[in-house]
Write a protein that holds these residues in place. Structure first.
Motif, PDB file in Angstrom:
ATOM      1  N   GLU A  39      47.225  52.892  32.154  1.00 35.74           N
ATOM      2  CA  GLU A  39      47.385  53.414  33.509  1.00 35.74           C
ATOM      3  C   GLU A  39      46.857  52.400  34.502  1.00 35.74           C
ATOM      4  OE1 GLU A  39      43.304  56.082  33.743  1.00 35.74           O
ATOM      5  OE2 GLU A  39      45.176  57.053  33.118  1.00 35.74           O
ATOM      6  N   ILE A  40      47.306  52.521  35.735  1.00 37.78           N
ATOM      7  CA  ILE A  40      46.902  51.590  36.774  1.00 37.78           C
ATOM      8  C   ILE A  40      45.380  51.568  36.880  1.00 37.78           C
ATOM      9  CG2 ILE A  40      46.999  51.127  39.250  1.00 37.78           C
ATOM     10  CD1 ILE A  40      49.855  52.269  39.188  1.00 37.78           C
ATOM     11  N   GLY A  41      44.824  50.364  36.864  1.00 34.25           N
ATOM     12  CA  GLY A  41      43.377  50.201  36.798  1.00 34.25           C
ATOM     13  C   GLY A  41      42.691  50.233  38.157  1.00 34.25           C
ATOM     14  N   PRO A  42      41.385  49.979  38.163  1.00 36.09           N
ATOM     15  CA  PRO A  42      40.605  50.040  39.401  1.00 36.09           C
ATOM     16  C   PRO A  42      40.995  48.943  40.391  1.00 36.09           C
ATOM     17  CG  PRO A  42      39.270  49.158  37.608  1.00 36.09           C
ATOM     18  CD  PRO A  42      40.542  49.646  36.994  1.00 36.09           C
ATOM     19  N   GLY A  43      40.804  49.258  41.669  1.00 36.14           N
ATOM     20  CA  GLY A  43      41.158  48.330  42.722  1.00 36.14           C
ATOM     21  C   GLY A  43      40.404  47.026  42.660  1.00 36.14           C
ATOM     22  N   GLU A  44      39.176  47.039  42.150  1.00 41.98           N
ATOM     23  CA  GLU A  44      38.384  45.803  42.103  1.00 41.98           C
ATOM     24  C   GLU A  44      39.022  44.751  41.199  1.00 41.98           C
ATOM     25  OE1 GLU A  44      34.615  46.159  39.734  1.00 41.98           O
ATOM     26  OE2 GLU A  44      35.244  48.267  39.633  1.00 41.98           O
ATOM     27  N   PHE A  45      39.891  45.189  40.278  1.00 41.55           N
ATOM     28  CA  PHE A  45      40.625  44.262  39.423  1.00 41.55           C
ATOM     29  C   PHE A  45      42.109  44.262  39.765  1.00 41.55           C
ATOM     30  CE2 PHE A  45      36.946  45.369  36.618  1.00 41.55           C
ATOM     31  CZ  PHE A  45      36.345  44.114  36.649  1.00 41.55           C
ATOM     32  N   GLY A  46      42.433  44.613  41.006  1.00 33.24           N
ATOM     33  CA  GLY A  46      43.811  44.554  41.465  1.00 33.24           C
ATOM     34  C   GLY A  46      44.734  45.572  40.835  1.00 33.24           C
ATOM     35  N   GLY A  47      44.174  46.631  40.250  1.00 34.52           N
ATOM     36  CA  GLY A  47      44.994  47.641  39.604  1.00 34.52           C
ATOM     37  C   GLY A  47      45.458  47.260  38.210  1.00 34.52           C
ATOM     38  N   TYR A  48      44.977  46.149  37.705  1.00 32.96           N
ATOM     39  CA  TYR A  48      45.387  45.648  36.380  1.00 32.96           C
ATOM     40  C   TYR A  48      45.166  46.704  35.306  1.00 32.96           C
ATOM     41  CZ  TYR A  48      45.770  42.020  32.688  1.00 32.96           C
ATOM     42  OH  TYR A  48      46.141  41.247  31.609  1.00 32.96           O
ATOM     43  N   ALA A  49      46.185  46.916  34.474  1.00 28.84           N
ATOM     44  CA  ALA A  49      46.108  47.909  33.408  1.00 28.84           C
ATOM     45  C   ALA A  49      45.991  47.214  32.060  1.00 28.84           C
ATOM     46  CB  ALA A  49      47.346  48.798  33.423  1.00 28.84           C
ATOM     47  N   VAL A  50      44.994  47.594  31.284  1.00 29.18           N
ATOM     48  CA  VAL A  50      44.882  47.135  29.901  1.00 29.18           C
ATOM     49  C   VAL A  50      45.534  48.196  29.028  1.00 29.18           C
ATOM     50  CG1 VAL A  50      43.319  46.592  27.998  1.00 29.18           C
ATOM     51  CG2 VAL A  50      42.791  45.785  30.306  1.00 29.18           C
ATOM     52  N   CYS A  51      46.667  47.840  28.433  1.00 23.11           N
ATOM     53  CA  CYS A  51      47.393  48.787  27.581  1.00 23.11           C
ATOM     54  C   CYS A  51      46.804  48.763  26.176  1.00 23.11           C
ATOM     55  CB  CYS A  51      48.872  48.429  27.530  1.00 23.11           C
ATOM     56  SG  CYS A  51      49.678  48.501  29.139  1.00 23.11           S
TER      57      CYS A  51
END
Length: 260
Positions: A39-51
């Motif tokens: 899922e879309i990650g935290p804003g501090e990491f630009g929304g990066y998602a680790v699948c």
């Protein structure tokens, strides 16, 4: 399950990620195709998602973002090569004739990264692990199984990746001089092939391979989800494979390896 619990050796492909124009659509597509959870990650990491696959990190999907005034970047899979010292690797890349696209940056306490291109223009990433060392599961259906350098000049690539990472590029046994093995510490960690006249206009690049149980059914499922088949399923030395693109144009391969 081939789980990875220790850091990867320098020069070993350790992670792949995708920067997509529509991040949620990409997350949905790969969930349906490979069973990934993300899922879309935290804003501090630009929304990066680790699948994840079976609870283990398998690949990243982030939103494509262009610098102000610049065109949107292409939607592509990027291969990351492991390093124990990203700044030193960055210096070695530049010294070997590579081009820096994004210099070394810290990613919280997870690690350090950079993006570069080799002498022929093939783009790759470098990952120095902190709390995160990369893919936690490989070589099983739905996970990364192979990374392949497609280049115009194998001898030049041999020099570049040797100087930058200590990778040895040697002819692969049984390939009749048409395919090369990328070796780290005497172990094959990837492959290389030369772009020939049969692929005019294809630029040098790294190709990501994901393992699947059944190539043909995976390709059928991809087409039903608006993906594109670039090379229909075929038999090759390592098994049955196909080269495809997701609905946003990111190219990758699927492989059902031969049982050894």
């Amino acid at each position: 399950m081939p789980e990875i619990t220790t850091p990867y050796a320098t020069g070993t492909p350790c992670w792949v990620d995708l920067m997509a124009q529509d991040q949620q659509a990409a997350l949905d597509f790969y969930r349906d195709l490979f069973g990934w959870q993300g899922e879309i990650g935290p804003g501090e990491f630009g929304g990066y998602a680790v699948c994840t696959l079976h609870g283990k990190p398998v690949a990243g999907i982030g939103p494509a973002m262009a610098p102000e005034g610049q065109p949107d970047p292409p939607t592509v899979w990027t291969t990351y090569l492991a390093s124990t010292d990203a700044p030193a690797t960055q210096d070695a890349i530049v010294s070997a004739g590579g081009t820096l696209l994004a210099p070394v940056m810290d990613v919280g306490d997870l690690g350090r990264m950079l993006i570069a291109a080799d002498q022929q223009g093939a783009v790759f990433g470098v990952w120095q692990p902190g709390a995160f060392h990369g893919a936690g599961v490989v070589n099983e259906p739905g996970a990364l199984i192979w990374n392949e350098l497609n280049t115009n000049d194998v001898p030049a690539a041999t020099g570049f990746y040797g100087e930058s990472f200590g990778i040895e590029i040697q002819p692969m046994e049984g390939a009749d001089g048409t395919y090369w093995s990328l070796n780290v510490g005497g172990r094959s960690v990837g492959g290389a092939t030369e772009l020939g006249d049969e692929r005019p206009g294809v630029p040098p690049h790294w190709l990501t391979y994901f393992a699947v149980d059944d190539v043909d059914s995976t390709v059928d499922a991809l087409v039903k989800r608006n993906g594109t088949v670039l090379a229909p399923p075929f038999e090759m030395m390592a098994g049955r494979m196909s080269v495809v693109a997701d609905p946003q144009g990111a190219t990758f391969a699927v492989l059902n390896p031969k049982q050894m």
